[in-house]
Each structure stands twice: as C-alpha cells, then as structure tokens.
Motif scaffolding. Structure first.
Motif, mmCIF file in Angstrom:
data_model
loop_
_atom_site.group_PDB
_atom_site.id
_atom_site.type_symbol
_atom_site.label_atom_id
_atom_site.label_comp_id
_atom_site.label_asym_id
_atom_site.label_seq_id
_atom_site.Cartn_x
_atom_site.Cartn_y
_atom_site.Cartn_z
ATOM 1 N N GLY A 158 -24.891 33.088 21.103
ATOM 2 C CA GLY A 158 -24.004 32.007 20.729
ATOM 3 C C GLY A 158 -22.933 32.415 19.734
ATOM 4 O O GLY A 158 -22.212 31.546 19.218
ATOM 5 N N TYR A 159 -22.801 33.712 19.479
ATOM 6 C CA TYR A 159 -21.797 34.196 18.518
ATOM 7 C C TYR A 159 -20.398 33.783 18.972
ATOM 8 O O TYR A 159 -20.047 33.909 20.139
ATOM 9 N N LYS A 160 -19.600 33.308 18.028
ATOM 10 C CA LYS A 160 -18.231 32.896 18.329
ATOM 11 C C LYS A 160 -17.259 33.936 17.777
ATOM 12 O O LYS A 160 -17.194 34.140 16.565
ATOM 13 N N PRO A 161 -16.504 34.610 18.642
ATOM 14 C CA PRO A 161 -15.559 35.649 18.203
ATOM 15 C C PRO A 161 -14.537 35.112 17.209
ATOM 16 O O PRO A 161 -14.093 33.967 17.302
ATOM 17 N N SER A 162 -14.157 35.972 16.265
ATOM 18 C CA SER A 162 -13.201 35.577 15.226
ATOM 19 C C SER A 162 -11.761 35.605 15.716
ATOM 20 O O SER A 162 -10.918 34.838 15.244
ATOM 21 N N GLY A 163 -11.457 36.530 16.656
ATOM 22 C CA GLY A 163 -10.087 36.655 17.133
ATOM 23 C C GLY A 163 -9.144 37.210 16.081
ATOM 24 O O GLY A 163 -7.945 36.924 16.110
ATOM 25 N N ASP A 164 -9.664 38.034 15.154
ATOM 26 C CA ASP A 164 -8.831 38.578 14.076
ATOM 27 C C ASP A 164 -7.641 39.381 14.590
ATOM 28 O O ASP A 164 -6.614 39.463 13.925
ATOM 29 N N GLY A 165 -7.799 39.991 15.758
ATOM 30 C CA GLY A 165 -6.744 40.867 16.255
ATOM 31 C C GLY A 165 -5.783 40.209 17.227
ATOM 32 O O GLY A 165 -4.903 40.870 17.774
ATOM 33 N N VAL A 166 -5.938 38.915 17.450
ATOM 34 C CA VAL A 166 -5.065 38.219 18.394
ATOM 35 C C VAL A 166 -3.775 37.829 17.675
ATOM 36 O O VAL A 166 -3.791 37.083 16.700
ATOM 37 N N VAL A 167 -2.677 38.379 18.152
ATOM 38 C CA VAL A 167 -1.368 38.060 17.578
ATOM 39 C C VAL A 167 -0.513 37.432 18.663
ATOM 40 O O VAL A 167 -0.758 37.606 19.846
ATOM 41 N N SER A 168 0.507 36.721 18.257
ATOM 42 C CA SER A 168 1.374 36.042 19.213
ATOM 43 C C SER A 168 2.694 36.773 19.344
ATOM 44 O O SER A 168 3.213 37.323 18.377
#
Length: 322
Positions: A240-250
């Motif tokens: 159930g871990y929810k990814p942080s998305g730290d590396g997602v840039v726009s």
C-alpha cells in the motif's frame, strides 16, 4: 570545537549537494557513471550486475567482458556476450509506458519532449554495467523467480525465463535491484503490481544493504544531489506504499498564463552573458562553466534572464555544467 567542526561539515555537505549536476541524457549518464561511480569496479570482486564478471574499459563508457573471471559462456550471441552494456534496472520500456509521450510516439518522442522521462533515463541510481547478452535477454521483463530454468550462461547465476517473461538476478544483487526499483517507482510516481511488490519486499529483507551498495549510493548522491532513501533507511516500502513523486517535474510553467507570452528571443553574439536554452531538449546552459553553451544551434536557442526563469519555463540545467 566538535560542534563547530560538525557545523562546518554539514554546511560543506549542503554546498556540495547544491552544486551536484545530474547528467541530462542517457549518453551523458553512461560516461559519468564510468568516470565517477564504477571507475574502480571493472576489476572488483563484485563485477558486473548479472554475472559478477570483471571487464576492461573501452572507449568513453564501454567495456570488454573477461569471461574467464566468472565462468561466463554465451547462450547464443557471442559478440554481445563479450561486451558490457548499461542496464536500466527498471527498464526504459517499463517507466516509458507510464508516460503519455510513449503513447504519442515511443521512446524517441519521450527523449525529445518529456523532461520526466529524460530524468528517468539518465538516473544514475538505475544504471549498472552488465554482460551484454544477459542484458539483451532480460529485455523489459520484470524480475521474478525463474524456477526450473537450467543455467544458461555457464557459471553465471542469473536466469531468464522467456516463457514467463521474468528474469531472476543472482542472489548477490537481489537486494540492490529491489531497493533500486523501489527508488524509481517512488521518485517518479510509477505504478507497481502487487505481485512485483511482494517479491521485491521479500528480496529487500532477505538481502540487506551491502558495503558496496552504500558506497555506490554515496558516489551517486554526490552527483545527483539526493540519495536513494531505501538504501539509507530513510524510507521503507510496504504494502500500500504511496510513491512520493519527488522527481516528477512539469514541462509547463507552474503558474497560469492569461496572455500570450512574448516569443523568446534568439541568442545572438550581442547577447553574451544570457542563459541559453535548447527548445528541443529543454536543457539550459550558463555562460560560464557549461561546455555546451556555445554548441546549441541558433534555430533551437532561446534566452532567459535567470535560472529561475528557465526552470519556471520547464527547463533544467545541463548535467555537464561545472
């Protein structure tokens, strides 16, 4: 005195992290990985990712496998078995298929237009030298248990089940590939199947972090500007871990634009000192410390008055800037 020294050390660490320059492309990442991460690993006991083979460096980022060092034998492709290749532990196909750019035009389109894909493809945590033939046989298969598969590459312990489309790496790196996979899926907000999560969580516990994995993490952190938190123990993957998305840039400016923006001006000889951006790669270069500053073709150049202006427009600094 100890407190002062500690404060100085922490300050220096922060400065070094701030100055870290991640590679901007997969090609650049391979060169950086050779020079700064695996520079002394060609003859180490750890060897390549899948077979533990030693190798000799060839060219900017390639290598020639020493088959005798690991009892390696080719399954079918002798020429590919003789060379090292840079394996994406999480395949480009896997993370690419979760990006819209891949649906619009495949990997080539992602490389050209998607800064998130560009970051994933060049992420040093996800790269490791491997025997070329095994890398090719692994293809884009998930990691899994290749039960009942006889040895395929001499004494190399990695096995590939082509029918089930899974690859089982040797025990020595199962923990490393698990924690690397956690990192990639967490940082880039990817979706992982429950079955894959369960297997990798088991490998994570069964094969704890090794001294080399810690050293590898340290070297890559100095370049990327951040660590793999699943290696350092700062994060732990659970069901159930929810990814942080730290590396997602726009690729788009973070604020809405109500009026049409002025056309970015083309860099000319009279605009020396301006920050140069490449409209194709969405990479920007500084007038000092960036070797590729003058290499951006005139038709692709745009200028920015500051780095914050460039990043707000979806651009990121070139990885080879010093």
């Amino acid at each position: 005195m100890k407190r002062i020294l500690l404060a100085v050390a922490l300050s220096l660490s922060s400065i070094l992290t701030a100055l870290a320059a991640p590679p901007a492309t997969f090609t650049e990442a391979k060169i950086v990985a050779k020079q700064k991460v695996y520079l002394d690993q060609a003859s180490s006991s750890m060897g390549d990712l899948y077979c533990g083979c030693k190798w000799t460096w060839v060219g900017k980022s390639g290598g020639r496998i020493d088959a005798g060092s690991c009892g390696l034998k080719a399954r079918k492709q002798e020429k590919r078995e003789q060379r090292t290749e840079w394996e994406h532990i999480v395949p480009a196909w896997t993370f690419g298929h979760q990006r819209q750019c891949w649906q619009n035009g495949g990997r080539e389109h992602c490389v050209k237009d998607d800064p998130v894909f560009q970051s994933m493809e060049a992420d040093l945590f996800n790269l490791y030298p491997s025997v070329g033939e095994v890398n090719g046989d692994r293809s884009n298969f998930n990691y899994g248990m290749a039960s009942g598969i006889a040895p395929q590459y001499g004494q190399c312990k990695t096995k590939v089940d082509f029918d089930q489309r899974v690859a089982e790496p040797r025990n020595e790196v199962k923990g490393l590939v698990a924690r690397t996979t956690f990192y990639m899926f967490d940082r880039y907000n990817l979706n992982m199947s429950r079955q894959q999560q369960q297997l990798l969580m088991a490998w994570d516990k069964q094969f704890p972090v090794t001294p080399w994995e810690l050293e590898r993490n340290k070297r890559i952190t100095a370049i990327m500007g951040h660590a793999n938190p699943f290696v350092t123990g700062q994060r732990s993957w659970a069901s159930g871990y929810k990814p942080s998305g730290d590396g997602v840039v726009s690729a788009l400016p973070p604020r809405a634009v109500k009026t049409l923006p002025a056309e970015p001006k083309v860099i000319s000889s009279s605009s020396a000192g301006a920050i140069v951006g490449n409209k194709n790669s969405h990479i920007y270069h500084l007038p000092t410390g960036c070797p590729s500053y003058a290499k951006v073709s005139s038709k692709n150049r745009i200028s920015f008055g500051s780095e914050s202006e460039a990043t707000a427009a979806g651009y990121r600094k070139a990885g080879n800037c010093r």
